[in-house]
Scaffold this motif. Structure first.
Motif, PDB file in Angstrom:
ATOM      1  N   TRP A  64      24.748  -5.120 -83.929  1.00 26.59           N
ATOM      2  CA  TRP A  64      23.342  -4.822 -84.190  1.00 26.59           C
ATOM      3  C   TRP A  64      22.608  -6.008 -84.772  1.00 26.59           C
ATOM      4  CZ3 TRP A  64      24.381   0.394 -86.960  1.00 26.59           C
ATOM      5  CH2 TRP A  64      24.688   1.361 -86.015  1.00 26.59           C
ATOM      6  N   SER A  65      23.236  -6.684 -85.705  1.00 28.48           N
ATOM      7  CA  SER A  65      22.583  -7.814 -86.368  1.00 28.48           C
ATOM      8  C   SER A  65      23.362  -9.086 -86.097  1.00 28.48           C
ATOM      9  CB  SER A  65      22.523  -7.586 -87.881  1.00 28.48           C
ATOM     10  OG  SER A  65      21.741  -6.465 -88.171  1.00 28.48           O
ATOM     11  N   HIS A  66      22.618 -10.130 -85.864  1.00 23.81           N
ATOM     12  CA  HIS A  66      23.254 -11.417 -85.603  1.00 23.81           C
ATOM     13  C   HIS A  66      22.505 -12.467 -86.405  1.00 23.81           C
ATOM     14  CE1 HIS A  66      25.246 -14.660 -83.540  1.00 23.81           C
ATOM     15  NE2 HIS A  66      24.078 -15.165 -83.197  1.00 23.81           N
ATOM     16  N   TYR A  67      23.247 -13.193 -87.238  1.00 27.05           N
ATOM     17  CA  TYR A  67      22.680 -14.271 -88.020  1.00 27.05           C
ATOM     18  C   TYR A  67      23.176 -15.582 -87.421  1.00 27.05           C
ATOM     19  CZ  TYR A  67      21.661 -10.720 -91.527  1.00 27.05           C
ATOM     20  OH  TYR A  67      21.193  -9.620 -92.181  1.00 27.05           O
ATOM     21  N   PRO A  68      22.338 -16.319 -86.711  1.00 28.40           N
ATOM     22  CA  PRO A  68      22.774 -17.565 -86.086  1.00 28.40           C
ATOM     23  C   PRO A  68      23.333 -18.550 -87.114  1.00 28.40           C
ATOM     24  CG  PRO A  68      20.601 -16.940 -85.319  1.00 28.40           C
ATOM     25  CD  PRO A  68      20.957 -16.013 -86.445  1.00 28.40           C
ATOM     26  N   GLY A  69      24.424 -19.224 -86.741  1.00 25.81           N
ATOM     27  CA  GLY A  69      24.999 -20.241 -87.602  1.00 25.81           C
ATOM     28  C   GLY A  69      25.869 -19.705 -88.711  1.00 25.81           C
ATOM     29  N   ALA A  81      25.220   9.807 -87.282  1.00 21.67           N
ATOM     30  CA  ALA A  81      25.444  11.178 -86.820  1.00 21.67           C
ATOM     31  C   ALA A  81      26.512  11.224 -85.736  1.00 21.67           C
ATOM     32  CB  ALA A  81      24.139  11.775 -86.301  1.00 21.67           C
ATOM     33  N   LYS A  82      26.658  10.138 -85.005  1.00 19.80           N
ATOM     34  CA  LYS A  82      27.688  10.060 -83.966  1.00 19.80           C
ATOM     35  C   LYS A  82      29.027   9.603 -84.540  1.00 19.80           C
ATOM     36  CE  LYS A  82      25.135   9.957 -79.883  1.00 19.80           C
ATOM     37  NZ  LYS A  82      25.457  11.147 -79.155  1.00 19.80           N
ATOM     38  N   GLY A  83      29.080   9.360 -85.851  1.00 18.85           N
ATOM     39  CA  GLY A  83      30.326   8.961 -86.494  1.00 18.85           C
ATOM     40  C   GLY A  83      30.548   7.467 -86.560  1.00 18.85           C
ATOM     41  N   ILE A  84      29.528   6.672 -86.196  1.00 18.01           N
ATOM     42  CA  ILE A  84      29.639   5.213 -86.245  1.00 18.01           C
ATOM     43  C   ILE A  84      28.763   4.751 -87.406  1.00 18.01           C
ATOM     44  CG2 ILE A  84      29.213   3.067 -85.021  1.00 18.01           C
ATOM     45  CD1 ILE A  84      29.536   4.713 -82.416  1.00 18.01           C
ATOM     46  N   HIS A  85      29.367   4.152 -88.428  1.00 20.10           N
ATOM     47  CA  HIS A  85      28.610   3.798 -89.619  1.00 20.10           C
ATOM     48  C   HIS A  85      27.983   2.418 -89.547  1.00 20.10           C
ATOM     49  CE1 HIS A  85      29.646   7.424 -91.681  1.00 20.10           C
ATOM     50  NE2 HIS A  85      30.888   7.265 -91.271  1.00 20.10           N
ATOM     51  N   GLN A  86      28.582   1.494 -88.825  1.00 22.13           N
ATOM     52  CA  GLN A  86      27.980   0.167 -88.681  1.00 22.13           C
ATOM     53  C   GLN A  86      28.520  -0.464 -87.410  1.00 22.13           C
ATOM     54  OE1 GLN A  86      28.720  -2.564 -91.842  1.00 22.13           O
ATOM     55  NE2 GLN A  86      27.228  -4.028 -91.112  1.00 22.13           N
ATOM     56  N   THR A 100      19.486  -5.744 -82.671  1.00 21.72           N
ATOM     57  CA  THR A 100      19.453  -4.949 -81.445  1.00 21.72           C
ATOM     58  C   THR A 100      20.028  -3.568 -81.743  1.00 21.72           C
ATOM     59  OG1 THR A 100      21.607  -5.753 -80.755  1.00 21.72           O
ATOM     60  CG2 THR A 100      19.702  -6.999 -79.965  1.00 21.72           C
ATOM     61  N   GLY A 101      20.230  -2.778 -80.686  1.00 22.81           N
ATOM     62  CA  GLY A 101      20.789  -1.441 -80.867  1.00 22.81           C
ATOM     63  C   GLY A 101      19.730  -0.364 -80.921  1.00 22.81           C
ATOM     64  N   PHE A 102      18.484  -0.723 -80.688  1.00 20.65           N
ATOM     65  CA  PHE A 102      17.392   0.248 -80.672  1.00 20.65           C
ATOM     66  C   PHE A 102      17.150   0.691 -79.234  1.00 20.65           C
ATOM     67  CE2 PHE A 102      16.612  -2.874 -84.021  1.00 20.65           C
ATOM     68  CZ  PHE A 102      16.529  -2.069 -85.139  1.00 20.65           C
ATOM     69  N   CYS A 119      14.955   0.743 -88.097  1.00 21.42           N
ATOM     70  CA  CYS A 119      16.320   0.523 -88.595  1.00 21.42           C
ATOM     71  C   CYS A 119      16.895   1.801 -89.173  1.00 21.42           C
ATOM     72  CB  CYS A 119      16.336  -0.588 -89.637  1.00 21.42           C
ATOM     73  SG  CYS A 119      16.048  -2.220 -88.935  1.00 21.42           S
ATOM     74  N   ALA A 120      16.092   2.538 -89.919  1.00 20.52           N
ATOM     75  CA  ALA A 120      16.568   3.785 -90.517  1.00 20.52           C
ATOM     76  C   ALA A 120      16.924   4.813 -89.440  1.00 20.52           C
ATOM     77  CB  ALA A 120      15.507   4.362 -91.461  1.00 20.52           C
ATOM     78  N   LYS A 121      16.086   4.922 -88.416  1.00 23.50           N
ATOM     79  CA  LYS A 121      16.362   5.871 -87.334  1.00 23.50           C
ATOM     80  C   LYS A 121      17.595   5.472 -86.547  1.00 23.50           C
ATOM     81  CE  LYS A 121      11.651   7.445 -86.707  1.00 23.50           C
ATOM     82  NZ  LYS A 121      10.466   7.421 -85.854  1.00 23.50           N
ATOM     83  N   ARG A 122      17.731   4.167 -86.257  1.00 25.73           N
ATOM     84  CA  ARG A 122      18.908   3.692 -85.528  1.00 25.73           C
ATOM     85  C   ARG A 122      20.181   3.989 -86.322  1.00 25.73           C
ATOM     86  NH1 ARG A 122      19.853  -2.522 -85.553  1.00 25.73           N
ATOM     87  NH2 ARG A 122      20.104  -1.922 -87.706  1.00 25.73           N
TER      88      ARG A 122
END
Length: 155
Positions: free
Chosen positions: A100-105, A91-96, A34-36, A82-85
């Motif tokens: 955004w990503s969720h791996y169930p389990g 650019a807003k200073g948040i690197h990760q 998510t995050g798009f 993903c690259a654009k997100r």
């Protein structure tokens, strides 16, 4: 073989767990991204599961999300998004962002691969040469003759 679904009409702040709960009914979910702005991606372990989810959830309402559009994602579309997100948030200073990503389990402290190597920032852009003057002094107008207004006629 894994298959990724594109889910449209998803706000960027929707938690990946919400989408996982809706899509896990159709098969083993490998990853939720998510995050798009307006969409998300759900990756299934098997392509047949992705096909069933697409057929069942396209133009359906998911609680907490709303009506969604579901189709197969293209590799290029996924990679570009993903690259654009990532560039936007960097650019807003948040690197990760962990949401955004969720791996169930998988536990949050488990990683499939080592952390990526941080690149150095590019060198600052060079300023314009000081030998070029920005002033308008010394500039001349074109060689065309000046046009003068005709005198107004008074009656």
């Amino acid at each position: 073989m894994r298959c990724t679904c594109w889910i449209g009409r998803v706000k960027s702040h929707v938690a990946p767990e919400v989408l996982e709960a809706a899509f896990a009914k159709y098969g083993a979910v490998y990853k939720v991204e998510t995050g798009f702005a307006g969409f998300a991606f759900v990756e299934f372990e098997h392509e047949v599961d992705a096909d069933r989810a697409i057929a069942s959830l396209h133009k359906k309402t998911i609680p907490g999300v709303g009506e969604v559009l579901v189709s197969k994602a293209t590799y290029r579309g996924y990679d570009d998004a993903c690259a654009k997100r990532d560039a936007y948030w960097k650019a807003k200073g948040i690197h990760q962002n962990a949401t955004w990503s969720h791996y169930p389990g998988r536990q949050d402290n488990e990683r499939r691969s080592p952390l990526p190597v941080q690149r150095q920032a590019p060198p600052p852009r060079l300023l314009r040469s000081t030998t070029r003057s920005r002033s308008h002094a010394g500039r001349r107008r074109s060689g065309s003759p000046l046009r003068r207004r005709a005198p107004s006629r008074s009656v």
